[in-house]
Motif scaffolding. Structure first.
Motif, PDB file in Angstrom:
ATOM      1  N   ILE A   2       0.658  -1.244   0.205  1.00 25.69           N
ATOM      2  CA  ILE A   2       0.068  -0.104   0.082  1.00 25.69           C
ATOM      3  C   ILE A   2       0.809   1.224  -0.120  1.00 25.69           C
ATOM      4  O   ILE A   2       1.789   1.234   0.762  1.00 25.69           O
ATOM      5  N   LEU A   3       0.825   2.039  -0.987  1.00 28.23           N
ATOM      6  CA  LEU A   3       1.413   3.418  -1.112  1.00 28.23           C
ATOM      7  C   LEU A   3       0.542   4.554  -0.459  1.00 28.23           C
ATOM      8  O   LEU A   3      -0.541   4.885  -0.791  1.00 28.23           O
ATOM      9  N   LEU A   4       1.087   5.099   0.523  1.00 32.26           N
ATOM     10  CA  LEU A   4       0.525   6.186   1.291  1.00 32.26           C
ATOM     11  C   LEU A   4       0.344   7.537   0.188  1.00 32.26           C
ATOM     12  O   LEU A   4      -0.639   8.077   0.291  1.00 32.26           O
ATOM     13  N   ARG A   5       1.349   7.558  -0.758  1.00 32.94           N
ATOM     14  CA  ARG A   5       1.329   8.797  -1.404  1.00 32.94           C
ATOM     15  C   ARG A   5      -0.178   8.576  -2.454  1.00 32.94           C
ATOM     16  O   ARG A   5      -0.629   9.675  -2.898  1.00 32.94           O
ATOM     17  N   ARG A   6      -0.188   7.404  -2.784  1.00 32.69           N
ATOM     18  CA  ARG A   6      -1.513   7.196  -3.605  1.00 32.69           C
ATOM     19  C   ARG A   6      -2.888   7.417  -2.866  1.00 32.69           C
ATOM     20  O   ARG A   6      -3.769   8.111  -3.250  1.00 32.69           O
ATOM     21  N   LEU A   7      -2.739   6.926  -1.612  1.00 33.32           N
ATOM     22  CA  LEU A   7      -4.160   7.177  -0.821  1.00 33.32           C
ATOM     23  C   LEU A   7      -4.189   8.700  -0.569  1.00 33.32           C
ATOM     24  O   LEU A   7      -5.286   9.214  -0.823  1.00 33.32           O
TER      25      LEU A   7
END
Length: 124
Positions: A2-7
């Motif tokens: 899970i990429l924080l920057r995408r969320l």
């Protein structure tokens, strides 16, 4: 993974779209290039805390509200990643509850259906 920057980018985009504002309007208010803001919204660039503050100011959204929404989505994405059957998760009062379904070995994209809207969470 899970990429924080995408969320974070997804949440920023939804905030902007809820207000009916364009990338150009927000980038001008935040004093950031349109291209860079677009990359942040698409999760391609990591936004610094200074940039996030400027974007939040431009959207008239408190950073704590933004981060709370990102945190909720991160929790749901983690549950979806580890779940082998549908899971109902209670979340903050504004969303009531949502259902998350994950299939082992299935697609990387999970749709979270909330009362007001459908939210896509991407695990990369």
């Amino acid at each position: 993974m899970i990429l924080l920057r995408r969320l974070l980018g997804d949440v920023l985009r939804r905030q902007r779209q809820r207000q009916g504002r364009t990338l150009r309007e927000v980038s001008s208010s935040a004093r950031v290039s349109l291209g860079y803001l677009s990359e942040v919204e698409r999760g391609q660039k990591e936004a610094s805390s200074e940039l996030l503050s400027a974007i939040c100011d431009a959207l008239d959204v408190r950073m704590s509200e933004l981060m709370r929404e990102v945190s909720d989505e991160l929790s749901l994405a983690e549950l979806a990643q580890s779940a082998s059957e549908p899971v109902t998760v209670p979340v903050r009062p504004m969303l009531n509850s949502v259902s998350v379904a994950s299939v082992a070995g299935g697609p990387e994209r999970v749709t979270i259906k909330a009362p007001a809207e459908a939210v896509n969470v991407v695990a990369a």
